[in-house]
Design a protein around this motif. Structure first.
Motif, short mmCIF file in Angstrom:
data_model
loop_
_atom_site.label_atom_id
_atom_site.label_comp_id
_atom_site.label_asym_id
_atom_site.label_seq_id
_atom_site.Cartn_x
_atom_site.Cartn_y
_atom_site.Cartn_z
N ALA A 143 0.80 -1.22 0.00
CA ALA A 143 0.00 0.00 0.00
C ALA A 143 0.84 1.27 0.00
CB ALA A 143 -0.93 0.00 1.21
N ILE A 144 2.03 1.24 0.61
CA ILE A 144 2.82 2.46 0.65
C ILE A 144 3.37 2.84 -0.72
CG2 ILE A 144 3.47 2.14 3.06
CD1 ILE A 144 6.19 1.16 2.16
N THR A 145 3.25 1.91 -1.68
CA THR A 145 3.70 2.22 -3.04
C THR A 145 2.55 2.61 -3.96
OG1 THR A 145 3.47 -0.07 -3.84
CG2 THR A 145 5.56 0.53 -2.78
N CYS A 146 1.29 2.40 -3.52
CA CYS A 146 0.17 2.66 -4.42
C CYS A 146 -0.95 3.47 -3.79
CB CYS A 146 -0.39 1.34 -4.96
SG CYS A 146 -1.07 0.25 -3.68
N ASP A 147 -0.84 3.81 -2.52
CA ASP A 147 -1.91 4.55 -1.84
C ASP A 147 -1.30 5.76 -1.12
OD1 ASP A 147 -4.52 5.06 -0.73
OD2 ASP A 147 -3.79 4.18 1.14
N ALA A 148 -1.75 6.95 -1.50
CA ALA A 148 -1.17 8.18 -0.94
C ALA A 148 -1.39 8.28 0.56
CB ALA A 148 -1.78 9.39 -1.65
N ALA A 149 -2.58 7.89 1.04
CA ALA A 149 -2.86 8.00 2.47
C ALA A 149 -1.96 7.06 3.28
CB ALA A 149 -4.33 7.68 2.73
N SER A 150 -1.78 5.84 2.78
CA SER A 150 -0.91 4.88 3.47
C SER A 150 0.53 5.37 3.47
CB SER A 150 -0.99 3.51 2.79
OG SER A 150 -2.29 2.98 2.89
N ARG A 151 0.96 5.93 2.34
CA ARG A 151 2.33 6.46 2.26
C ARG A 151 2.52 7.62 3.23
NH1 ARG A 151 7.20 4.49 0.61
NH2 ARG A 151 8.67 6.22 0.67
N ALA A 152 1.52 8.48 3.34
CA ALA A 152 1.63 9.62 4.25
C ALA A 152 1.71 9.15 5.70
CB ALA A 152 0.43 10.55 4.05
N PHE A 153 0.90 8.17 6.06
CA PHE A 153 0.94 7.63 7.41
C PHE A 153 2.32 7.02 7.70
CE2 PHE A 153 0.45 4.26 10.52
CZ PHE A 153 -0.35 4.83 11.50
N ASN A 164 -19.59 -2.14 7.81
CA ASN A 164 -20.53 -1.20 7.21
C ASN A 164 -20.96 -1.58 5.80
OD1 ASN A 164 -20.23 0.33 9.56
ND2 ASN A 164 -18.54 1.53 8.68
N ARG A 165 -20.28 -2.62 5.24
CA ARG A 165 -20.58 -3.08 3.88
C ARG A 165 -20.42 -1.97 2.86
NH1 ARG A 165 -19.56 -7.83 4.44
NH2 ARG A 165 -20.54 -8.26 2.43
N THR A 166 -19.37 -1.18 3.01
CA THR A 166 -19.07 -0.09 2.07
C THR A 166 -17.64 -0.25 1.57
OG1 THR A 166 -18.37 1.35 3.90
CG2 THR A 166 -20.66 1.54 3.14
N PRO A 167 -17.40 -0.04 0.26
CA PRO A 167 -16.04 -0.17 -0.27
C PRO A 167 -15.11 0.88 0.33
CG PRO A 167 -17.67 -0.18 -2.03
CD PRO A 167 -18.38 0.25 -0.78
N TYR A 168 -13.82 0.68 0.09
CA TYR A 168 -12.79 1.60 0.57
C TYR A 168 -13.01 2.99 -0.01
CZ TYR A 168 -8.15 3.72 0.94
OH TYR A 168 -7.10 4.56 1.19
N ASP A 169 -12.91 4.00 0.86
CA ASP A 169 -13.06 5.40 0.46
C ASP A 169 -11.76 6.13 0.80
OD1 ASP A 169 -13.66 8.03 0.02
OD2 ASP A 169 -15.33 8.14 1.44
N PRO A 170 -10.99 6.58 -0.21
CA PRO A 170 -9.71 7.25 0.08
C PRO A 170 -9.88 8.45 1.00
CG PRO A 170 -9.90 6.75 -2.25
CD PRO A 170 -11.23 6.45 -1.65
N GLY A 171 -10.94 9.21 0.85
CA GLY A 171 -11.15 10.37 1.71
C GLY A 171 -11.33 9.97 3.15
N HIS A 172 -12.11 8.90 3.38
CA HIS A 172 -12.31 8.40 4.74
C HIS A 172 -10.99 7.88 5.31
CE1 HIS A 172 -14.13 6.44 8.20
NE2 HIS A 172 -13.48 5.33 7.86
N ARG A 173 -10.18 7.26 4.44
CA ARG A 173 -8.90 6.71 4.90
C ARG A 173 -7.95 7.82 5.34
NH1 ARG A 173 -5.44 5.18 7.23
NH2 ARG A 173 -3.94 3.51 6.87
N VAL A 174 -7.97 8.95 4.66
CA VAL A 174 -7.10 10.06 5.04
C VAL A 174 -7.49 10.58 6.41
CG1 VAL A 174 -6.47 12.42 4.48
CG2 VAL A 174 -6.55 10.71 2.67
N ALA A 207 7.30 1.18 11.39
CA ALA A 207 6.32 1.99 10.69
C ALA A 207 5.33 1.12 9.92
CB ALA A 207 7.02 2.96 9.74
N LEU A 208 5.82 0.04 9.32
CA LEU A 208 4.92 -0.86 8.59
C LEU A 208 3.96 -1.58 9.54
CD1 LEU A 208 6.99 -2.61 5.78
CD2 LEU A 208 5.11 -0.99 5.53
N ILE A 209 4.44 -1.98 10.71
CA ILE A 209 3.58 -2.62 11.69
C ILE A 209 2.49 -1.65 12.14
CG2 ILE A 209 3.48 -3.45 14.07
CD1 ILE A 209 4.46 -5.58 12.24
N ALA A 210 2.87 -0.39 12.35
CA ALA A 210 1.88 0.62 12.75
C ALA A 210 0.83 0.81 11.65
CB ALA A 210 2.58 1.94 13.06
#
Length: 401
Positions: free
Chosen positions: A345-355, A387-397, A369-372
């Motif tokens: 995820a840290i290579t393909c998701d901006a929110a994961s990379r930022a975290f 919640n039966r809802t797909p991943y939302d990048p905004g919610h993840r941020v 950092a990866l464990i966290a």
């Protein structure tokens, strides 16, 4: 719960102990053959105990596999079944008098006592057919990957013993390298074929650039030219290399077929698309997650899921000393799923990379950092399934802030 039942699971037979929950009085302790008739008889005896003393809760120390028949018949009888992990049984037994002595009746009694005393044991739910299919396919895939690792190590060892120059340039995990080894192994064989002969053989491999094929052929020819010494046992070793290379190519095709079947099952699975919507969770990791968790219903909260995966920090407190440390227990396969998906995820998701970058800036090492991040992703995945809802990048941020 008025009756507590402990069953020590084994391959040929189990041992069952039925106790009164309040007093711990043993009502029955007997061997139960792993057959429908004897397990059915045990279910009848549990029903009699329920009629006399009240509802029963059954604890088993193994899920699936050798316990599959037992588990299915207990659940079909509408009995409450909970899982008592083997490590909990071992440690609880050691706390009893003569705890180093182990026997099936004693372990069954310990399981029954754990059921009596603990209210935090996870319930066992009936498996969905799709979950069983995934578990079987994931298990077979794991076997193929393990065999491939062993086979590759053996190939490298054999090549090094007779033609070390070729071993240095051939990737024994690639289709192109393996195809070369199905025919040409020794320096003499490669010199006799020449670059053009190697090109003709390697040209049969599809979807590989001509420049890549030529580079391997020329490198193999140079390695063969550099070695004119004939090693004792060369002919037999070369035959073994060819055999192993052919097996490896066949295994790769089988692995592709397994992966295709896994994707088809995920297409039909009610949780498949939801989990796949999360960055880093490809088909293989999604299948492994579903196979290991046996359904998110077993975990009432993200904390329970994180604890099961060994991702939740463990409190250590004695007197005035109090600190948190990394868990050493938990489901290693489930932990690997979250760790590998976080790495991807840290290579393909901006929110994961930022975290991840924030944790690194705070002084955490790469692994920490990866464990966290893996622990944070447990919360997100649990919410997606709850919640039966797909991943939302905004919610993840917002969740990672």
């Amino acid at each position: 719960m008025a009756v507590a039942v402990g069953i020590d699971v084994a391959k040929d037979f189990h041992w069952a102990v039925i106790t009164v929950a309040e007093s711990g009085k043993v009502l029955l302790s007997r061997r139960v053959d792993n057959t429908p008739s004897d397990i059915g008889a045990l279910v009848g005896q549990i029903a009699e105990a329920q009629a006399a003393h009240g509802p029963a809760t059954v604890g088993i120390d193994v899920l699936g596999g050798i316990a599959a028949l037992l588990e299915a018949m207990l659940l079909q009888a509408d009995l409450t079944v909970v899982h008592v992990p083997g490590i909990a049984v071992n440690r609880a037994r050691r706390a009893t008098v003569g705890g180093e002595r182990k026997s099936d009746p004693k372990d069954a009694r310990v399981i029954a006592d754990q059921v009596r005393m603990r209210g935090d044991l996870r319930p066992v739910q009936p498996d969905r057919e799709l979950d069983i299919e995934l578990r079987l396919l994931v298990g077979r895939r794991g076997d193929l990957v393990t065999d491939a690792t062993r086979r590759a190590a053996r190939l490298r060892d054999l090549l090094t013993s007779i033609h070390p120059g070729l071993e240095r340039i051939v990737d024994v995990t690639s289709k192109l390298g393996l195809h070369l080894l199905t025919r040409y192994v020794t320096p003499g064989e490669i010199r006799s074929a020449g670059v053009e002969g190697l090109l003709a053989h390697l040209g049969q491999v599809r979807n590989v650039k001509a420049s890549t094929i030529r580079a391997l052929a020329e490198a193999a020819a140079r390695a063969a030219t550099a070695q004119h010494v004939v090693i004792p046992g060369e002919r037999v070793a070369a035959d073994l290399v060819r055999e192993l290379a052919a097996e490896a190519l066949a295994a790769q095709e089988r692995l592709k077929q397994i992966d295709a079947r896994i994707r088809k099952v995920l297409d039909r699975h009610p949780d498949g698309a939801l989990i796949l919507s999360m960055p880093g969770m490809g088909a293989t990791l999604t299948a492994q997650f579903l196979a290991e968790t046996r359904g998110i219903a077993r975990f009432a909260s993200p904390d329970q899921l994180a604890s099961a995966a060994g991702l939740a920090p463990v409190l250590k407190q004695s007197g005035k000393v109090r600190y948190l440390q990394r868990a050493t227990a938990g489901n290693k396969a489930l932990k690997r799923v979250f760790y590998q998906s976080a790495f991807i995820a840290i290579t393909c998701d901006a929110a994961s990379r930022a975290f991840y970058e924030r944790k690194r800036a705070a002084g955490k090492r790469h692994h920490q950092a990866l464990i966290a991040l893996a622990r944070r992703r447990v919360n997100v995945l649990h919410a997606i399934l709850r919640n039966r809802t797909p991943y939302d990048p905004g919610h993840r941020v917002r969740a990672a802030a």
